[in-house]
Design an enzyme around this catalytic site. Structure first.
Site, PDB file in Angstrom:
ATOM      1  N   ASP A 173       0.935  -1.110  -0.012  1.00  0.00           N
ATOM      2  CA  ASP A 173      -0.028  -0.076   0.076  1.00  0.00           C
ATOM      3  C   ASP A 173       0.815   1.157  -0.107  1.00  0.00           C
ATOM      4  OD1 ASP A 173      -2.461   1.559   0.542  1.00  0.00           O
ATOM      5  OD2 ASP A 173      -1.759   1.774   2.607  1.00  0.00           O
ATOM      6  N   ALA A 216     -12.768  10.629   9.979  1.00  0.00           N
ATOM      7  CA  ALA A 216     -12.589  10.554   8.622  1.00  0.00           C
ATOM      8  C   ALA A 216     -11.673   9.394   8.361  1.00  0.00           C
ATOM      9  CB  ALA A 216     -11.528  11.673   8.127  1.00  0.00           C
ATOM     10  N   LYS A 239     -11.329   6.384  -2.951  1.00  0.00           N
ATOM     11  CA  LYS A 239     -11.915   7.767  -2.382  1.00  0.00           C
ATOM     12  C   LYS A 239     -13.317   7.902  -2.301  1.00  0.00           C
ATOM     13  CE  LYS A 239      -8.193   7.899  -0.116  1.00  0.00           C
ATOM     14  NZ  LYS A 239      -7.918   6.663  -0.003  1.00  0.00           N
ATOM     15  N   ARG A 284     -10.257  -1.994  -3.619  1.00  0.00           N
ATOM     16  CA  ARG A 284     -10.485  -2.979  -2.470  1.00  0.00           C
ATOM     17  C   ARG A 284     -12.020  -2.547  -1.835  1.00  0.00           C
ATOM     18  NH1 ARG A 284      -5.357   0.494  -0.059  1.00  0.00           N
ATOM     19  NH2 ARG A 284      -3.793  -0.965  -1.051  1.00  0.00           N
ATOM     20  N   HIS A 328     -14.987   6.042   0.215  1.00  0.00           N
ATOM     21  CA  HIS A 328     -14.806   6.580   1.169  1.00  0.00           C
ATOM     22  C   HIS A 328     -15.470   7.649   1.749  1.00  0.00           C
ATOM     23  CE1 HIS A 328     -11.075   7.155   4.322  1.00  0.00           C
ATOM     24  NE2 HIS A 328     -12.214   7.616   4.834  1.00  0.00           N
ATOM     25  N   ALA A 379      -0.079   5.181   1.529  1.00  0.00           N
ATOM     26  CA  ALA A 379      -0.346   6.085   2.728  1.00  0.00           C
ATOM     27  C   ALA A 379      -0.386   4.977   3.878  1.00  0.00           C
ATOM     28  CB  ALA A 379      -1.378   6.954   2.672  1.00  0.00           C
ATOM     29  N   ASP A 421      -1.731  -1.361   5.903  1.00  0.00           N
ATOM     30  CA  ASP A 421      -2.111  -0.837   7.142  1.00  0.00           C
ATOM     31  C   ASP A 421      -3.688  -0.989   7.611  1.00  0.00           C
ATOM     32  OD1 ASP A 421      -2.946   2.560   7.072  1.00  0.00           O
ATOM     33  OD2 ASP A 421      -2.198   1.538   5.419  1.00  0.00           O
ATOM     34  N   MET A 429     -11.090   3.975   5.615  1.00  0.00           N
ATOM     35  CA  MET A 429      -9.710   3.827   5.139  1.00  0.00           C
ATOM     36  C   MET A 429      -9.313   2.792   4.325  1.00  0.00           C
ATOM     37  SD  MET A 429      -7.522   6.017   4.138  1.00  0.00           S
ATOM     38  CE  MET A 429      -7.557   7.185   5.329  1.00  0.00           C
TER      39      MET A 429
END
Length: 271
Positions: A13, A46, A54, A162, A57, A15, A188, A50
């Site tokens: 990944d 927010a 986006k 994802r 999201h 970030a 993560d 994750m």
């Protein structure tokens, strides 16, 4: 044992994994995008969805039971698809503007990438970032010394991102991998771990550097050891519950895990 005989590629990944300790680039910008519509959004809120694309999201945030009433109060109706589009349109220029500010390499990431290169292990990457943001991030990472062999963005594939397996499997295609079980997915977030599992890969979750703990590297290392443990245990539990084969603090701790995976493959084990 030559590790490259048993591990063909590691797929990272971005970030919270290789760059942006604490995963601030996407989350802080989401707070600002919602603020532009006079919708208050806390940083920890927010962070909730994750790992997914986006647009998805933003949709998840707008429909969150704790956040949706704020939209209802402000506009007199629930958020609809057109509202998600408007939020996304506000998010994108902010994200493009800020991604470089937050995307310093995570300590140990460059050293790990160099170790993988020295052992002829390929480096793949995929992200919840859309292609526009990925195109802005890639030269920034290259200037810092990190250039993966492929980089798949959340909106690159018709199938989607994802938690589906498609971005990880596109890395398999782009890298010409012979056996999916010889790949390791490092992430993560829960959607990123699910992605790797659905693709048939070994998965490694990162607890300390990622979205769940949500601290900068300086903030993390300033904590007493006992407090670091307290902060990362919920993240570890969440990643293990998602099915991660291993959970470590950061990518700086990955090499012994790769050696263990290689040894397990020698014994005939599969993910």
């Amino acid at each position: 044992m030559s590790i490259a005989q048993h591990i063909e590629a590691v797929i990272f990944d971005w970030a919270g994994t290789m760059v942006d300790f604490g995963s601030f680039a996407p989350t802080q910008v989401l707070v600002e995008a919602f603020a532009g519509f006079n919708i208050p959004l806390a940083l920890n809120e927010a962070r909730g969805p994750m790992g997914v694309g986006k647009w998805q999201h933003i949709e998840a945030l707008a429909k969150d039971p704790a956040i949706a009433p704020r939209w209802q109060e402000r506009f007199g109706r629930p958020a609809c698809a057109e509202d998600i589009d408007a939020l996304y349109a506000a998010f994108m220029p902010l994200q493009l503007q800020r991604v470089g500010h937050y995307s310093q390499m995570i300590p140990g990431a460059l050293e790990l990438a160099g170790l993988l290169r020295s052992h002829q292990i390929k480096i793949g990457s995929c992200s919840g970032y859309p292609r526009q943001v990925m195109n802005a991030l890639l030269p920034i990472a290259a200037d810092a010394g990190y250039s993966p062999d492929c980089a798949i963005a959340a909106d690159d594939l018709k199938a989607g991102g994802r938690p589906g397996p498609w971005m990880a499997l596109q890395c398999v295609i782009d890298l010409a991998i012979n056996e999916v079980a010889a790949c390791v997915k490092v992430d993560d977030t829960v959607p990123g771990i699910t992605e790797g599992l659905r693709a048939g890969m070994w998965t490694v979750g990162l607890s300390a550097s990622g979205n769940e703990v949500g601290l900068t590297a300086a903030e993390w290392h300033a904590l007493p050891a006992a407090e670091r443990t307290n902060r990362k245990v919920p993240a570890e539990d969440k990643l293990r519950a998602a099915g991660a084969h291993y959970v470590i603090d950061t990518v700086a701790d990955l090499w012994p895990v790769l050696q263990d995976i290689a040894a397990r493959r020698v014994r005939g084990e599969r993910p």
